[in-house]
Design a protein around this motif. Structure first.
Motif, mmCIF file in Angstrom:
data_model
loop_
_atom_site.group_PDB
_atom_site.id
_atom_site.type_symbol
_atom_site.label_atom_id
_atom_site.label_comp_id
_atom_site.label_asym_id
_atom_site.label_seq_id
_atom_site.Cartn_x
_atom_site.Cartn_y
_atom_site.Cartn_z
ATOM 1 N N TYR A 31 0.819 -1.203 0.000
ATOM 2 C CA TYR A 31 0.000 0.000 0.000
ATOM 3 C C TYR A 31 0.855 1.257 0.000
ATOM 4 N N GLY A 33 0.080 5.629 1.054
ATOM 5 C CA GLY A 33 -0.921 6.586 1.507
ATOM 6 C C GLY A 33 -0.361 7.540 2.537
ATOM 7 N N HIS A 56 3.686 0.415 8.258
ATOM 8 C CA HIS A 56 3.987 1.449 7.277
ATOM 9 C C HIS A 56 5.258 2.184 7.687
ATOM 10 N N ARG A 214 -5.316 5.269 2.180
ATOM 11 C CA ARG A 214 -4.332 4.437 1.497
ATOM 12 C C ARG A 214 -4.998 3.636 0.392
#
Length: 221
Positions: A31, A33, A56, A214
């Motif tokens: 992902y 974002g 993340h 995201r």
């Protein structure tokens, strides 16, 4: 503490996996974002409940001028998250709740480009020197969100995921100091610097909720 919670979350996911039937499914995703770039692993516990855990990484630099101060700011965030996703219609739509863990901070170095107001008084650049600032938010932030993810609710191997939500980080902890100025160590200037620090803290109180958005791709197996 973060490492301990990471172990607990992943242990929970894989303990469910140990008793999974043939129709239960796993997926991994990548992902990008507002939390940075990252990935996760998810497991369908039932047709409507999905366990998810991942992380993340966010790091970038900002240069600019604010209120007569040229600044250089480093934004850093390494986050682990664990959520329970509820798919009420047994399809891709889901609501999510959980927690985001990890360090989230902004480090700032600034130099006035002319006379600047610090607290309630005005000082020259030579008197101020370099302003060193740091803002940290809570390492554990509750999270809620809404999105679409068909990784473990469809028969396809490759899926699409999008998530919008909010992490409730709370009021940030702010620290502001001065280095190399003619008045950096003087009581009067330190008193005004403390006022400026409190003003900055009040301004940042408006950012106690961090928007989360995201988008990514998933592969199920």
């Amino acid at each position: 503490m973060v490492r301990f919670l990471t172990v607990i979350a992943f242990s929970t996911v894989f303990s469910f996996a140990a008793g999974a039937s043939a129709q239960d499914r796993f997926a991994v995703g990548v992902y990008g974002g507002t939390l940075g770039v990252g990935g996760d692993v998810q497991f369908r516990a039932t047709d409507r409940l999905v366990l998810r855990a991942g992380g993340h990484f966010l790091e970038f630099n900002i240069d600019g001028n604010y209120d007569g101060v040229d600044y250089d700011a480093d934004v850093n965030g390494s986050n682990f998250f664990a959520t329970l996703d509820v798919h009420p219609f047994a399809n891709g739509w889901f609501v999510s709740g959980g927690v985001v863990l990890g360090d989230k901070s902004v480090d700032l170095v600034g130099a006035p480009d002319g006379p600047v107001e610090i607290g309630d008084l005005v000082f020259t650049p030579d008197q101020v020197g370099d302003l060193i600032g740091r803002a940290d938010v809570n390492s554990a932030a509750p999270f809620v969100g809404l999105g679409w993810d068909n990784a473990v609710t469809s028969d396809g191997r490759v899926g699409f995921s999008i998530l919008l939500g909010a992490a409730f980080t709370g009021d940030p902890d702010v620290d502001l100091t001065s280095e190399g100025g003619l008045l950096s160590d003087q009581p009067l200037f330190q008193e005004q610097l403390a006022i400026e620090e409190e003003n900055l803290r009040d301004e940042l109180d408006d950012f106690s909720v961090y928007p989360v958005g995201r988008i990514g791709l998933t592969v199920s197996f």
